[in-house]
Design an enzyme around this catalytic site. Structure first.
Site, short mmCIF file in Angstrom:
data_model
loop_
_atom_site.label_atom_id
_atom_site.label_comp_id
_atom_site.label_asym_id
_atom_site.label_seq_id
_atom_site.Cartn_x
_atom_site.Cartn_y
_atom_site.Cartn_z
N CYS A 74 -7.21 48.07 -1.01
CA CYS A 74 -6.74 49.45 -0.84
C CYS A 74 -6.56 50.07 -2.23
O CYS A 74 -5.61 49.70 -2.93
CB CYS A 74 -5.43 49.46 -0.06
SG CYS A 74 -4.72 51.09 0.15
N HIS A 167 -17.54 49.29 3.37
CA HIS A 167 -17.74 50.74 3.40
C HIS A 167 -19.20 51.03 3.72
O HIS A 167 -20.10 50.34 3.24
CB HIS A 167 -17.39 51.36 2.04
CG HIS A 167 -15.95 51.19 1.67
ND1 HIS A 167 -14.97 52.11 2.02
CD2 HIS A 167 -15.30 50.18 1.04
CE1 HIS A 167 -13.80 51.67 1.59
NE2 HIS A 167 -13.96 50.50 1.01
N ASN A 198 -15.17 51.03 7.04
CA ASN A 198 -14.70 52.35 6.60
C ASN A 198 -15.93 53.24 6.44
O ASN A 198 -16.94 52.81 5.86
CB ASN A 198 -13.95 52.22 5.27
CG ASN A 198 -12.70 51.36 5.42
OD1 ASN A 198 -11.71 51.77 5.98
ND2 ASN A 198 -12.77 50.12 4.91
N GLU A 216 -11.29 56.03 8.14
CA GLU A 216 -10.91 54.69 7.73
C GLU A 216 -10.83 53.72 8.90
O GLU A 216 -10.25 54.04 9.96
CB GLU A 216 -9.54 54.70 7.02
CG GLU A 216 -9.63 55.11 5.58
CD GLU A 216 -8.41 54.68 4.80
OE1 GLU A 216 -7.81 53.65 5.14
OE2 GLU A 216 -8.05 55.40 3.87
N ARG A 217 -11.35 52.55 8.69
CA ARG A 217 -11.16 51.46 9.66
C ARG A 217 -9.67 51.27 9.88
O ARG A 217 -8.91 51.14 8.93
CB ARG A 217 -11.77 50.18 9.11
CG ARG A 217 -11.50 48.95 9.97
CD ARG A 217 -12.12 47.70 9.39
NE ARG A 217 -11.59 47.33 8.09
CZ ARG A 217 -11.91 46.19 7.48
NH1 ARG A 217 -12.78 45.35 8.03
NH2 ARG A 217 -11.40 45.90 6.30
N CYS A 225 -9.26 57.73 0.09
CA CYS A 225 -9.55 56.30 0.21
C CYS A 225 -10.10 55.85 -1.15
O CYS A 225 -11.23 56.21 -1.51
CB CYS A 225 -10.58 56.07 1.32
SG CYS A 225 -10.94 54.33 1.58
N GLY A 228 -12.97 53.55 -0.96
CA GLY A 228 -14.10 54.35 -0.46
C GLY A 228 -14.73 55.19 -1.55
O GLY A 228 -15.96 55.31 -1.63
N1 LIG Z 1 -6.96 53.77 2.03
C1 LIG Z 1 -7.41 52.58 1.37
C2 LIG Z 1 -8.46 51.84 2.13
C3 LIG Z 1 -7.87 51.08 3.22
C4 LIG Z 1 -8.94 50.29 3.80
C5 LIG Z 1 -8.66 49.94 5.23
N2 LIG Z 1 -8.79 51.07 6.11
C6 LIG Z 1 -9.60 48.82 5.65
O1 LIG Z 1 -10.45 48.41 4.83
O2 LIG Z 1 -9.45 48.35 6.77
C7 LIG Z 1 -7.89 52.82 -0.04
O3 LIG Z 1 -7.32 53.70 -0.69
O4 LIG Z 1 -8.79 52.11 -0.50
#
Ligand SMILES: N[C@H](CCC[C@H](N)C(=O)O)C(=O)O
Length: 284
Positions: A74, A167, A198, A216-217, A225, A228
Site C-alpha cells: 500500500c 495492478h 487493482n 481498488e481490489r 492508490c 497503482g
Molecule cells: N491504496 C493502496 C493500495 C491498496 C491495495 C489493495 N487494494 C490491494 O492490493 O488489495 C495504495 O496506496 O497502494
C-alpha cells in the site's frame, strides 16, 4: 482501541500502533477492518493498517482493505506509516526500512524546519512484470503489455504490473469517461485474476504527466492508490508513453504523486504527502 487516522491524497486508513498499544487478535483483524472503515457506524476509511515491530526491518506494515481482505502492499499507507513512526519517535533516523507482505521497502521522511513531516519518499523496489507475479491468466506471453483480453463481453487492452500487489492498467483518451464503477468490479473479480486485481485507467497528458483513476481490489473506488500510481508509470514506460529516469506527475482524484522508474537499479520511487487526520479511541 486507540487509533490514528492518516491519509495519503485522500486514501485514508485507520492505523493501529503495535509498538505502543494493544491490537485485535489475528482472527479479529478482518472484521475490525470492515467495522472501522464503515463511514456510518465506524470511523470511516479505505481500510485498516497495522504498524508493527519487525524481525528484519525497522517497521512492519500490514494492510486490510475495507472488505476485510489483506493486501500485500500500500503506497499511500507506506508514506503514512513513515510519517507516524517518525513523529512518534519509533524510528530516530529520517530513513528506515518497512517490511510488507510484498517485500521490504526503504522510506525517507522530509521534516520541515519545525520537524513536521508532510512529504515522504519511498523506494518501492522493482516492479514485477510476469503474469505469474500478479497472478493472471492470458495468451501465454510471459508479460502482459497492451494485451487484448476479453472480460464480461468486453475487450480490453491491458498491461499487468505487480508492486507486490497486483495492478492491471488500461489507457484511455478521456479519463472522465473511464467506466471505473461499472467495469472496475467486473475486472477485479474476473477469473483472469485468481487473487483479484487493482484496476487502473490512465490518460496521458504528456510523457511526464498523466491523469489516473482506480478501482481498488477489496475497497472499490478510492481517492488515490500509491502502488497503482507506480504501476501506471511502469505501464506507461512499457508502452512507450513515458521514459525511465524521468519523473512523472500522476494526477489522482485526491492529489498528485511524483513517480520515477530508475534505470540504475530498476527500482520505482514514489514521492508524496502524508497527513495525520486525528487520534482517537474506537469504542464499538
Ligand atoms: N491504496 C493502496 C493500495 C491498496 C491495495 C489493495 N487494494 C490491494 O492490493 O488489495 C495504495 O496506496 O497502494
Amino acid at each position: 482501541m486507540k487509533f490514528t487516522k492518516l491519509h495519503g491524497l485522500g486514501n485514508s486508513y485507520i492505523y493501529l500502533d503495535g509498538f505502543n498499544d494493544a491490537i485485535p487478535s489475528e482472527q479479529d483483524l478482518p472484521k475490525t477492518a470492515i467495522a472501522v472503515s464503515n463511514p456510518y457506524t465506524g470511523i470511516g476509511s479505505d481500510g485498516l493498517i497495522l504498524i508493527l515491530p519487525s524481525e528484519g526491518s525497522d517497521v512492519r506494515m500490514r494492510v486490510f482493505n475495507n472488505d476485510g481482505s489483506e493486501a500485500k502492499n500500500c503506497g499511500n499507507g507506506l508514506r503514512c506509516v513513515s510519517k507516524y513512526v517518525y513523529d512518534r519517535g519509533i524510528v530516530t533516523s529520517t530513513t528506515f526500512t518497512i517490511e510488507t507482505l510484498g517485500g521490504e521497502v526503504e522510506a525517507e521522511v522530509h521534516p520541515d524546519d519545525a520537524n513536521q513531516v508532510k512529504m515522504v519518499t519511498v523506494d518501492m523496489g522493482v516492479p514485477r512484470l510476469k503474469k505469474s507475479d500478479l497472478p493472471m491468466t492470458g495468451n501465454g506471453a510471459e508479460q502482459t503489455i497492451n494485451e487484448s483480453i476479453a472480460i464480461a463481453d468486453h475487450q480490453f487492452s491491458m498491461t499487468g504490473v505487480s508492486m507486490g500487489n497486483p495492478h492491471i492498467i488500461m489507457f484511455t483518451d478521456d479519463i472522465s469517461k473511464a467506466p471505473v464503477s461499472t467495469l472496475g468490479p467486473l475486472i477485479e473479480k474476473s477469473s483472469v485474476f485468481p487473487e483479484g486485481v487493482n484496476v487502473e485507467w490512465v490518460q496521458m497528458v504528456s510523457e511526464r504527466e498523466m491523469n489516473f483513476k482506480v478501482w481498488e481490489r477489496g475497497s472499490g473506488i478510492t481517492q488515490a492508490c500509491g502502488t497503482g500510481a507506480c504501476a501506471a508509470v511502469v505501464a506507461a514506460v512499457l508502452n512507450g508513453q513515458s521514459k525511465k529516469d524521468e519523473e512523472v506527475i500522476v494526477h489522482l482524484p485526491g492529489g498528485d504523486l511524483y513517480i520515477t522508474w530508475s534505470s540504475k537499479d530498476d527500482h520505482v520511487w514514489m514521492r508524496g504527502e502524508a497527513v495525520t487526520v486525528c487520534h482517537g479511541k474506537y469504542l464499538a
